[in-house]
Design an enzyme around this catalytic site. Structure first.
Site, PDB file in Angstrom:
ATOM      1  N   ALA A  50      -0.527  78.011 -19.485  1.00  0.00           N
ATOM      2  CA  ALA A  50      -0.231  76.691 -18.928  1.00  0.00           C
ATOM      3  C   ALA A  50       1.237  76.538 -18.550  1.00  0.00           C
ATOM      4  CB  ALA A  50      -0.638  75.609 -19.929  1.00  0.00           C
ATOM      5  N   ASN A  99       2.414  78.967 -15.871  1.00  0.00           N
ATOM      6  CA  ASN A  99       1.875  78.538 -14.578  1.00  0.00           C
ATOM      7  C   ASN A  99       2.779  77.478 -13.940  1.00  0.00           C
ATOM      8  OD1 ASN A  99      -0.359  80.173 -14.989  1.00  0.00           O
ATOM      9  ND2 ASN A  99      -1.748  78.495 -15.503  1.00  0.00           N
ATOM     10  N   ARG A 113      -7.298  71.942 -25.987  1.00  0.00           N
ATOM     11  CA  ARG A 113      -8.220  73.078 -26.004  1.00  0.00           C
ATOM     12  C   ARG A 113      -8.904  73.086 -27.368  1.00  0.00           C
ATOM     13  NH1 ARG A 113      -7.031  72.607 -21.550  1.00  0.00           N
ATOM     14  NH2 ARG A 113      -6.266  74.129 -20.017  1.00  0.00           N
ATOM     15  N   GLY A 151      -9.199  63.755 -12.360  1.00  0.00           N
ATOM     16  CA  GLY A 151      -9.890  64.762 -11.573  1.00  0.00           C
ATOM     17  C   GLY A 151     -10.047  64.345 -10.127  1.00  0.00           C
ATOM     18  N   ALA A 152     -11.263  64.430  -9.631  1.00  0.00           N
ATOM     19  CA  ALA A 152     -11.544  64.098  -8.239  1.00  0.00           C
ATOM     20  C   ALA A 152     -11.309  62.627  -7.923  1.00  0.00           C
ATOM     21  CB  ALA A 152     -12.984  64.477  -7.894  1.00  0.00           C
ATOM     22  N   ASP A 188      -2.096  72.407 -14.473  1.00  0.00           N
ATOM     23  CA  ASP A 188      -0.723  72.916 -14.545  1.00  0.00           C
ATOM     24  C   ASP A 188      -0.022  72.740 -13.203  1.00  0.00           C
ATOM     25  OD1 ASP A 188      -1.544  73.797 -17.084  1.00  0.00           O
ATOM     26  OD2 ASP A 188      -2.121  75.762 -16.296  1.00  0.00           O
TER      27      ASP A 188
END
Length: 364
Positions: A46, A49, A181, A238-239, A274
């Site tokens: 992460a 990135n 996570r 998200g979307a 990320d």
């Protein structure tokens, strides 16, 4: 609204990213791990990135971690350095701890067929602690970026994260991506730990799905109520887009800004969060307004979503700026697919007006 972040003039480093990176093996074809005949080696982690994306976007960035004294450690340092990231503060483990690796399928994370096999227990990075990490290195930039993954790696890593979350004199602006996570946590302490670290940060990124799972919070305003301390809170949906709460330094009131996500032809979803953080941080370092910061986050995420790896080369700054400046209708009309970040696509966007640039990039 807080003053724009500007790099410390006495330091060449704008952002320091601390965390484990692993050698990542991507499958040669879709299917179960048991059925994949070959893998392509790349990198993933992460915080690295974020570092790679920021460096590729032109920012002086340092990545700090520990890797094994092995070939995989060599590969990580060389590959991350190739993006322009300063790896001089990465330490090699002298006690035989290996560099972490993981394998994943080509299937979307949201499906039951998706598999990830981690081999990171007892890794060199899990030995990061207040005693093994140099405070001068960690505080050498204007921004220190962390994620919740590090807190889950070991008790030593957790002690380091708790120490860095303390508001002490001289600490850089602390950016924290919750990055929950569940499989990494050895007990049920994750929700309390991550909430405490987030409360100690200045800028927090959290997904609405994470907040629901961790803290039973189900709206951006409920999340803000639970996290009043950070000057900036970004809730990712998200979307459905993202919402930023930015506290005014004078009266303490929040300015709330929401920006819809882009339509994207997804190749692989890994690394998008990320990349969003990197895009938002990049725009923050440049002093752009909140809406532009969110748009640059979405654009950087779209670059990774339309690529097979966890990290990719972002669009040229002029290209991203052009798209971020589109009016709301043109922004909503964009649909980005593989190859949209290419130099040719950037020239097309620069050569056309805002309406036709949306069409051109959608077609690229």
């Amino acid at each position: 609204m807080p003053a724009p972040v500007a790099a410390d003039p006495t330091s060449p480093t704008e952002v320091v990213c601390l965390g484990e990176s692993m050698v990542t093996f991507l499958p040669s074809r879709p299917g179960r791990l048991a059925d994949v005949p070959a893998f392509t080696r790349t990198i993933g982690g992460a915080e690295s990135n974020v570092a790679c994306a920021l460096a590729a976007a032109g920012h002086p960035v340092k990545w700090i971690s520990r890797v094994g004294a092995d070939g995989f450690g060599d590969h990580l340092v060389e590959a991350i350095g190739a993006y322009g990231v300063d790896t001089s503060a990465v330490r090699r483990d002298a006690d035989g701890r290996p560099t972490g690796i993981y394998f994943r399928t080509a299937t979307d994370r949201s499906t039951t067929a998706h598999e990830v096999a981690y081999y990171r227990a007892g890794s060199a990075a899990s030995a990061m602690s207040p005693d093994t990490m140099d405070r001068a290195d960690l505080f050498s930039g204007h921004v220190l970026h962390l994620s919740g993954i590090t807190a889950a790696l070991s008790d030593d890593c957790l002690a380091l994260m708790r120490e860095l979350a303390e508001r002490v004199p001289g600490r850089p602006l602390l950016s924290f991506d919750v990055n929950h996570r569940p499989a990494l946590w050895r007990d049920d302490s994750g929700p309390d730990v991550l909430l405490a670290i987030a409360r100690g940060a200045d800028l927090v990124f959290v997904g609405d799905d994470e907040a629901a799972q961790l803290w039973d919070l189900h709206s951006p305003r409920a999340i803000r109520a639970a996290l009043p301390e950070p000057a900036v809170l970004v809730v990712k949906a998200g979307a459905d887009g993202a919402t930023a709460f930015v506290r005014d330094e004078e009266d303490g009131a929040d300015t709330v800004t929401s920006v819809p996500a882009l339509a994207v032809d997804v190749v692989a979803p890994v690394g998008a969060g990320d990349a969003f953080a990197a895009g938002f941080l990049s725009a923050t370092l440049r002093g752009l307004p909140t809406g532009a910061r969110l748009r640059h986050g979405h654009l950087m995420a779209a670059a990774v979503l339309t690529d097979a790896g966890d990290v990719c080369v972002p669009p040229a700054r002029a290209h991203a700026d052009r798209l971020a400046a589109l009016d709301d209708a043109a922004w909503g009309a964009l649909r980005l697919g593989p190859g949209w970040t290419s130099e040719a696509a950037g020239r097309t966007a620069e050569a056309t007006d805002s309406t036709t640039s949306a069409e051109a990039v959608a077609a690229s």
